[in-house]
Write an enzyme that holds these catalytic residues in place. Structure first.
Site, PDB file in Angstrom:
ATOM      1  N   GLU A  76       0.816  -1.207   0.000  1.00  0.00           N
ATOM      2  CA  GLU A  76       0.000   0.000   0.000  1.00  0.00           C
ATOM      3  C   GLU A  76       0.858   1.269   0.000  1.00  0.00           C
ATOM      4  OE1 GLU A  76      -3.097   0.253  -0.364  1.00  0.00           O
ATOM      5  OE2 GLU A  76      -3.836   2.085   0.583  1.00  0.00           O
ATOM      6  N   ASP A  77       1.917   1.270   0.760  1.00  0.00           N
ATOM      7  CA  ASP A  77       2.630   2.518   1.026  1.00  0.00           C
ATOM      8  C   ASP A  77       4.023   2.640   0.428  1.00  0.00           C
ATOM      9  OD1 ASP A  77       0.465   3.310   2.461  1.00  0.00           O
ATOM     10  OD2 ASP A  77       1.286   2.733   4.404  1.00  0.00           O
TER      11      ASP A  77
END
Ligand code: MN
Length: 716
Positions: A76-77
């Site tokens: 996600e990051d």
């Protein structure tokens, strides 16, 4: 910060066979991937996944869970991809990380409290492997522990409310009471700090006044048990401020009354010791009637085992006691997580994923109240559902296989009736696209548009199907009425009569029709022949007219102008959904030849701007509203010619014109080229906006039973 070797040692302490190498590699991978990222606290971001792995290790979970904890935010990051994860850590870990990532994305989409229950179900559905949920809950727990770093009060509130309404109840349902209590209490801290402060203060005050009563009671009970040779551990059950608050809300109890009841827990080594401990308590103190429950011989469906009783204990203090073995205690505290500890080991991992879900559902099936049971059985159905969001974040539950049309009808009948296009997660998709869990769906509507009978082939919800059918019936009827009247007029004319509606009044009863309109509809639908009606009105009349020669071109007359061509749109634009209203921006007055973009405007369709228009700056934040469009240099309407073969049966011509009209085509000419007892062959000229439009019509015609073949006519 937990150091690499510390984490490995913590895991090894309970699972000597843990895959040390895998944990080490995940540690390094995550640390490198998060690199110099920082959290709101200013700490290195990597501390977060590390703490999450630590929480999972506290629950004594398997290596897969620990590794997923370390990696849970990398996809996600960071620049890491799922493919990276799979190639480095294997398919199982990749699937777990993917599950957690998806859950995190959903979180951003919905925070409306009344949807909490649906959302909880969604979370469960998405957690095919229960470890996904365990990692997600641990992630949330750490985020809650560090929530004070978040500067925005709104955001803190949103996260705390979500925790209280979604994650804490989920933790409770899978039996993780420890986690539920901590999540609740942390959320309470942010949502109602004043109430919590006053409870904490009064707790401290009471403790001070009462001296160390609890410690004294614990000591006395412990002495009684050890005197009888039991290896027992007596502890006070901590009462969390939030659970006191809830009890005060629910039971209308005074604070002192609540605190009055002391809650203790006795842990022993084996089952006989449980009963022995209880016997000792009951022989020494007066037990409170109706409070004894034996969940040891009859465990709760989630596996919870314990003896419950209440006595008037030392110092005339009322005491609630839970007695259980240490193994039972682990299950009681960790719930479903207890099943995933190292002890269960490998065999379960090889089983199909749904076994985990099955197990979870069994746990959820602890039907304490009938409505709860119902609610849990719904969870199974729920596997056949997809959950999608409106752009405003409203959750819409649909059956598997549902399409944007189903979605539109689920939102509102009107939205369904007038939908012309849809965007899923910001991208234009066809109306027949199957929706996936978590999709955000935006429906494009046009006030002038109506349901297409085509939709019935792919919708899956009853509501959509019923509305479409109803509409098609009504629409067909009005077309049949028109067609029938025209057919009757023609026969009358051929026979040298002036046709009027009144002509049929006299034969209504004969024809068993309740209105002249019914007769038109019947004729149009082919249920009655036009000539048959004529003969009923003029019995014994001898026909004067010759049948029309085949091959003659019969103008049908221009039907309604095709949709979406308002005066506003003198030149066609490519890239728009048929039927969408188009306006030209007044700020930049685009003309053909300019490079242009379309901006979707709620309730207004699309506004066309030149690519360099300054107004566009205000739409930079909402890229989902941008449409790629270009000028269609050619004329705005083309005539396509089709060659069709129809069954020679009543109503087939009506069906043909209905299908074409439905799909926005305008029949300008129609020529029968051949007629046999079974079939007609004909040429049809249709005004369409473009090739795609014509192809749509061809497809729709091919899908119609009475039409046996349709093609572009290449000559003649
Ligand atoms: Mn996280």
């Amino acid at each position: 910060m937990i150091r690499q070797f510390e984490l490995v040692e913590r895991v090894k302490a309970y699972d000597p066979k843990a895959d040390e190498d895998l944990i080490n590699r995940a540690y390094v991978f995550s640390m490198k991937a998060h690199g110099s990222q920082r959290r709101a606290s200013g700490d290195a971001y990597f501390l977060h996944p590390l703490e999450v792995a630590g929480i999972l290790a506290d629950m004594k979970l398997d290596t897969g869970s620990i590794v997923t904890g370390l990696l849970h935010d990398t996809v996600e990051d960071t620049v890491a991809t799922l493919t990276d994860i799979e190639s480095k850590f294997g398919k199982e870990i990749a699937q777990l990380v993917d599950g957690v990532t998806k859950l995190s994305k959903l979180e951003l989409q919905s925070d409306t409290s009344k949807q909490a229950e649906n959302f909880r179900k969604l979370v469960v559905a998405m957690s095919r492997d229960i470890r996904v949920l365990l990692v997600k809950l641990s992630d949330r727990l750490h985020n809650m522990r560090t929530l004070y770093h978040i500067k925005s009060e709104d955001k803190r509130h949103r996260i705390a409310r979500e925790t209280l309404e979604i994650y804490a109840p989920l933790a409770e349902r899978i039996g993780m009471h420890e986690m539920k209590d901590e999540l609740d209490d942390l959320a309470f801290t942010y949502l109602n700090p004043d109430a919590r402060d006053s409870i904490v203060r009064r707790l401290a005050q009471l403790k001070e006044e009462g001296g160390d009563l609890i410690a004294m009671v614990i000591k006395e009970l412990g002495d009684i048990l050890t005197a009888d040779g039991l290896d027992a551990e007596v502890a006070g059950r901590e009462k969390r401020p939030y659970s006191i608050w809830r009890k005060m809300q629910r039971k209308d109890m005074a604070f002192e009354q609540l605190l009055d009841i002391m809650a203790l827990r006795i842990l022993v080594n084996n089952v006989p010791d449980c009963y022995q401990a209880m016997g000792l308590l009951h022989s020494r103190y007066a037990s409170l009637p109706g409070r004894f429950k034996d969940y040891v011989s009859t465990p709760k469906p989630n596996g919870y085992q314990s003896l419950h009783t209440a006595v008037i204990g030392p110092y005339q203090q009322r005491i609630e006691v839970q007695i259980r073995t240490r193994a039972m205690h682990e299950v009681a505290e960790l719930g479903v997580a207890a099943h995933w500890t190292y002890k269960q080991g490998q065999p379960k991992q090889s089983g199909p994923q749904y076994r985990w879900l099955r197990e979870l559902l069994d746990i959820l099936d602890q039907a304490q109240r009938p409505e709860e049971f119902l609610e849990h059985t719904k969870m199974e159905l729920f596997q056949d559902q997809v959950f999608c969001f409106t752009p405003k974040g409203l959750l819409i539950a649909l059956p598997q296989g549902a399409t944007p049309v189903d979605f539109a009808y689920a939102v509102h009948s009107e939205i369904g009736d007038t939908c012309v296009g849809s965007k899923v997660n910001g991208r234009l998709v066809t109306l027949r696209q199957r929706l996936q869990n978590g999709d955000q769906v935006e429906i494009v509507n046009s006030k002038t548009s109506t349901p297409s009978p085509e939709w019935e082939r792919f919708v899956v919800t009853g509501k959509a199907r019923a509305r479409i059918r109803r509409f098609v019936r009504l629409q067909q009827r009005s077309q049949y009425v028109e067609l029938g009247r025209a057919m009757l007029q023609k026969v009358w004319r051929q026979e040298g009569y002036e046709f009027s509606d009144k002509a049929l009044d006299g034969v209504l009863k004969n024809l068993k029709a309740s209105s002249t309109e019914d007769i038109y509809a019947n004729v149009g639908a082919g249920l009655n022949g036009a000539r048959e009606i004529f003969n009923a009105v003029f019995p014994g009349h001898r026909s004067a007219a010759q049948p029309q020669k085949d091959g003659k071109v019969v103008p049908i007359g221009r039907a309604r102008k095709s949709k979406g061509k308002s005066k506003d749109q003198p030149v066609a634009i490519r890239g728009l959904i048929p039927g969408m209203a188009v306006h030209y921006a007044r700020c930049c007055h685009p003309i053909p030849g300019d490079r242009i973009v379309g901006i979707v405007t709620t309730g207004k369709g699309v506004t066309i701007h030149t690519i360099d228009c300054e107004t566009l700056e205000s739409f930079y934040e909402t890229p989902e509203r941008w449409l790629d469009v270009s000028w269609d240099e050619a004329a705005d309407e083309h005539t396509g010619r089709l060659h069709a073969i129809l069954a020679n049966e009543p109503g087939s011509l009506g069906t043909l014109s209905t299908v074409i009209g439905k799909n926005g085509g305008n029949i300008t000419n129609l020529k029968i080229t051949h007629r046999s007892t079974d079939f007609f062959e004909m040429l049809i000229d249709i005004d369409v906006s473009d090739l795609r439009h014509l192809s749509n019509i061809i497809a729709a015609l091919r899908a119609t039973p009475v039409i046996s073949a349709v093609d572009r006519a290449r000559s003649g």
